[in-house]
Design an enzyme around this catalytic site. Structure first.
Site, PDB file in Angstrom:
ATOM      1  N   ARG A   1       0.763  -1.243   0.000  1.00  0.00           N
ATOM      2  CA  ARG A   1       0.000   0.000   0.000  1.00  0.00           C
ATOM      3  C   ARG A   1       0.793   1.293   0.000  1.00  0.00           C
ATOM      4  NH1 ARG A   1      -3.696  -1.732   4.867  1.00  0.00           N
ATOM      5  NH2 ARG A   1      -1.708  -2.712   5.322  1.00  0.00           N
TER       6      ARG A   1
ATOM      7  N   ARG B   1      -4.116  -2.648  -8.283  1.00  0.00           N
ATOM      8  CA  ARG B   1      -5.245  -3.178  -7.497  1.00  0.00           C
ATOM      9  C   ARG B   1      -6.608  -2.639  -7.936  1.00  0.00           C
ATOM     10  NH1 ARG B   1      -5.490  -4.753  -2.356  1.00  0.00           N
ATOM     11  NH2 ARG B   1      -7.669  -4.807  -2.970  1.00  0.00           N
TER      12      ARG B   1
ATOM     13  N   ASP C   1      -1.002 -13.808   0.765  1.00  0.00           N
ATOM     14  CA  ASP C   1      -1.276 -13.562   2.176  1.00  0.00           C
ATOM     15  C   ASP C   1      -1.262 -14.874   2.931  1.00  0.00           C
ATOM     16  OD1 ASP C   1      -2.199 -11.104   3.880  1.00  0.00           O
ATOM     17  OD2 ASP C   1      -3.228 -12.852   4.670  1.00  0.00           O
TER      18      ASP C   1
ATOM     19  N   TYR D   1      -5.985 -16.576  13.898  1.00  0.00           N
ATOM     20  CA  TYR D   1      -6.942 -15.917  12.988  1.00  0.00           C
ATOM     21  C   TYR D   1      -8.217 -16.738  12.840  1.00  0.00           C
ATOM     22  CZ  TYR D   1      -3.863 -12.168  11.364  1.00  0.00           C
ATOM     23  OH  TYR D   1      -3.089 -11.047  11.295  1.00  0.00           O
TER      24      TYR D   1
HETATM   25  O1  1CP Z   1      -5.782  -4.321   0.347  1.00  0.00           O
HETATM   26  C1  1CP Z   1      -4.591  -4.388   0.747  1.00  0.00           C
HETATM   27  O2  1CP Z   1      -3.676  -3.916   0.089  1.00  0.00           O
HETATM   28  C2  1CP Z   1      -4.397  -5.091   2.068  1.00  0.00           C
HETATM   29  C3  1CP Z   1      -3.031  -5.005   2.645  1.00  0.00           C
HETATM   30  C4  1CP Z   1      -2.301  -6.332   2.636  1.00  0.00           C
HETATM   31  C5  1CP Z   1      -1.177  -6.661   1.875  1.00  0.00           C
HETATM   32  C6  1CP Z   1      -0.442  -5.781   0.925  1.00  0.00           C
HETATM   33  C7  1CP Z   1      -2.651  -7.482   3.358  1.00  0.00           C
HETATM   34  C8  1CP Z   1      -3.787  -7.610   4.274  1.00  0.00           C
HETATM   35  N1  1CP Z   1      -1.774  -8.517   3.050  1.00  0.00           N
HETATM   36  C9  1CP Z   1      -0.858  -8.038   2.147  1.00  0.00           C
HETATM   37  C10 1CP Z   1       0.224  -8.826   1.526  1.00  0.00           C
HETATM   38  C11 1CP Z   1       1.057  -9.682   2.373  1.00  0.00           C
HETATM   39  N2  1CP Z   1       0.695 -10.287   3.558  1.00  0.00           N
HETATM   40  C12 1CP Z   1       2.370 -10.078   2.069  1.00  0.00           C
HETATM   41  C13 1CP Z   1       2.976  -9.714   0.730  1.00  0.00           C
HETATM   42  C14 1CP Z   1       4.347  -9.804   0.395  1.00  0.00           C
HETATM   43  C15 1CP Z   1       5.221  -8.675   0.927  1.00  0.00           C
HETATM   44  O3  1CP Z   1       5.668  -8.761   2.071  1.00  0.00           O
HETATM   45  O4  1CP Z   1       5.532  -7.763   0.136  1.00  0.00           O
HETATM   46  C16 1CP Z   1       2.840 -10.873   3.125  1.00  0.00           C
HETATM   47  C17 1CP Z   1       4.198 -11.513   3.324  1.00  0.00           C
HETATM   48  C18 1CP Z   1       1.779 -11.004   4.044  1.00  0.00           C
HETATM   49  C19 1CP Z   1       1.834 -11.834   5.245  1.00  0.00           C
HETATM   50  C20 1CP Z   1       0.871 -11.575   6.343  1.00  0.00           C
HETATM   51  N3  1CP Z   1      -0.470 -11.307   6.252  1.00  0.00           N
HETATM   52  C21 1CP Z   1       1.192 -11.662   7.716  1.00  0.00           C
HETATM   53  C22 1CP Z   1       2.544 -12.037   8.234  1.00  0.00           C
HETATM   54  C23 1CP Z   1       3.468 -10.870   8.282  1.00  0.00           C
HETATM   55  C24 1CP Z   1       3.087  -9.790   9.248  1.00  0.00           C
HETATM   56  O5  1CP Z   1       2.829  -8.681   8.755  1.00  0.00           O
HETATM   57  O6  1CP Z   1       3.067 -10.062  10.451  1.00  0.00           O
HETATM   58  C25 1CP Z   1       0.032 -11.393   8.443  1.00  0.00           C
HETATM   59  C26 1CP Z   1      -0.126 -11.343   9.957  1.00  0.00           C
HETATM   60  C27 1CP Z   1      -1.018 -11.173   7.520  1.00  0.00           C
HETATM   61  C28 1CP Z   1      -2.433 -10.884   7.817  1.00  0.00           C
HETATM   62  C29 1CP Z   1      -2.833  -9.600   7.207  1.00  0.00           C
HETATM   63  N4  1CP Z   1      -3.152  -9.464   5.900  1.00  0.00           N
HETATM   64  C30 1CP Z   1      -3.424  -8.148   5.616  1.00  0.00           C
HETATM   65  C31 1CP Z   1      -3.243  -7.401   6.798  1.00  0.00           C
HETATM   66  C32 1CP Z   1      -3.451  -5.930   6.916  1.00  0.00           C
HETATM   67  C33 1CP Z   1      -2.840  -8.313   7.782  1.00  0.00           C
HETATM   68  C34 1CP Z   1      -2.475  -8.010   9.221  1.00  0.00           C
HETATM   69  C35 1CP Z   1      -3.626  -7.410   9.947  1.00  0.00           C
HETATM   70  C36 1CP Z   1      -3.739  -7.832  11.333  1.00  0.00           C
HETATM   71  O7  1CP Z   1      -4.340  -8.883  11.571  1.00  0.00           O
HETATM   72  O8  1CP Z   1      -3.206  -7.123  12.207  1.00  0.00           O
END
Ligand code: 1CP
Length: 356
Positions: A36, A45, A81, A158
């Site tokens: 983002r 997107r 994700d 989750y």
């Molecule tokens: O609409 C959007 O753009 C949503 C934002 C977004 C993005 C860009 C989410 C929602 N996920 C992602 C991609 C993502 N998620 C990647 C992409 C590769 C990169 O790193 O460039 C990766 C590795 C993840 C992994 C992920 N998803 C984790 C583990 C890493 C971490 O941040 O701790 C976790 C916990 C998630 C869950 C998740 N997905 C999205 C969000 C905002 C969250 C975390 C929210 C929360 O529960 O606090």
């Protein structure tokens, strides 16, 4: 199935640092480096929901490569994700803009385990593997491609909480009140994760990271009993089938578990910014490569402040057995130029440190 061979890797610093080999400068990448804070991400997107995007190999390839065009980073991480696993196990997951993941019908109790299905990941998650293969070709050997999955405990959290939760009270309650079903759930997720990561490697992932983002809500004993054994099983299975692929673990908040994680068939242990790198190095020695851990909030400061922070980070970790990263992910409000300052500073400062 016959497939086109992958291009030769030009920059293998990440893989060499993971194995503990000498490198001319410290490799660097950023968690959430795609996403983002990049205007070009929003452009791609447009008109697609989050999970539609994840299911389109063309869009995933483009988003994964975007940060490598802007910055001289030493790795790309596949855009996806961690919640695709709960989806493949039959739970609905929505990504609510501005709020994050929501599971409208989470597991309310052990009786709900029967709602979960065992699927063949080659079918249920085929789109991830196609995206990985396509991205490997599109990267053309410039940098390695990182594959990833959520750790079983974090995915369990989750699935029970129904979304992100600061303390994961309901999921922690399961561990104490329902130890048998908790173990069964963790075992089922572990099996899925092993199959999923094996297929990612076969599709072209060159480095694997496991995200235990909610490890920090667990007491050390609960982590040792419920999370660590699953992480060890995953690492051991992948190590035995794919010995050449480096394995990294990021157990956010699990500062108490560094010693155990260093002894678990992982090549790389990633630490968040609340962990002192000098103390971490003292604990893990040279058994593993450390990865981390700049506080992502640092990137809101001026370039000078960022450079100074990078210098003290590199001094603290030491030049060897080290991969630079943030202590957690990029934030939507970050300025892309400041990510560039971070990456350049790691390369400049680590190469002069090594030359000195
Ligand atoms: O609409 C959007 O753009 C949503 C934002 C977004 C993005 C860009 C989410 C929602 N996920 C992602 C991609 C993502 N998620 C990647 C992409 C590769 C990169 O790193 O460039 C990766 C590795 C993840 C992994 C992920 N998803 C984790 C583990 C890493 C971490 O941040 O701790 C976790 C916990 C998630 C869950 C998740 N997905 C999205 C969000 C905002 C969250 C975390 C929210 C929360 O529960 O606090």
């Amino acid at each position: 199935m016959a497939s086109k061979p992958f291009p030769v890797l030009e920059n293998d610093l990440l893989l060499r640092a993971a194995r503990g080999e000498e490198v001319p400068h410290t490799p660097v990448w950023m968690m959430r480096q795609a996403g983002r804070y990049l205007p070009e991400y929003h452009t791609v997107r447009e008109g697609h929901t989050f999970f539609e995007t994840c299911r389109s190999p063309d869009l995933v390839t483009e988003i994964t490569i975007q940060p490598t065009r802007r910055f001289p980073i030493d790795a790309a991480i596949i855009f996806s994700d961690i919640l695709v696993i709960p989806q493949a196990m039959g739970l609905e997951v929505q990504m609510v803009p501005g709020r994050g993941p929501v599971l409208p019908e989470p597991l309310a109790g052990p009786a709900d385990l029967k709602r979960l299905i065992k699927t063949d990941v080659s079918e249920s998650l085929h789109y991830v593997f196609e995206a990985i293969t396509q991205t490997r070709h599109a990267l053309d050997g410039r940098v390695p491609l990182i594959g990833f999955a959520g750790a079983p405990w974090t995915l369990m959290a989750y699935m029970i909480e129904g979304g992100g939760s600061k303390s994961c009270d309901k999921a922690r309650a399961w561990l104490f009140a329902e130890p048998g079903p908790s173990q069964k759930l963790l075992d089922d997720i572990t099996e899925m994760v092993i199959a999923y990561l094996s297929r990612q490697i076969e599709a072209g992932a060159q480095f694997i990271q496991i995200f235990d983002s909610w490890a920090g809500v667990l007491a050390p004993e609960q982590f040792a009993r419920y999370s660590l054994p699953t992480l060890r099983r995953i690492a051991a299975a992948l190590r035995s089938d794919y010995p050449e692929i480096p394995l990294a673990v990021f157990a956010r908040g699990a500062h108490y578990a560094l010693e155990d994680l260093a002894d678990s068939a992982f090549d790389v242990v990633s630490i968040d910014w609340t962990v002192d790198p000098v103390a971490a190095r003292r604990i893990v020695g040279d058994r593993v490569t450390l990865q981390g851990n700049l506080d992502p909030a640092t990137l809101f400061a001026s370039p000078d402040v960022i450079r100074r922070a990078v210098r003290s980070m590199i001094d603290a970790f030491g030049a060897n057995r080290y991969i630079a990263n943030l202590g957690h992910g990029m934030l939507p409000a970050h300025r892309p130029e400041h990510a560039g300052v971070f990456v350049d500073a790691v390369h400049e400062i680590s190469s002069t440190t090594k030359a000195a």
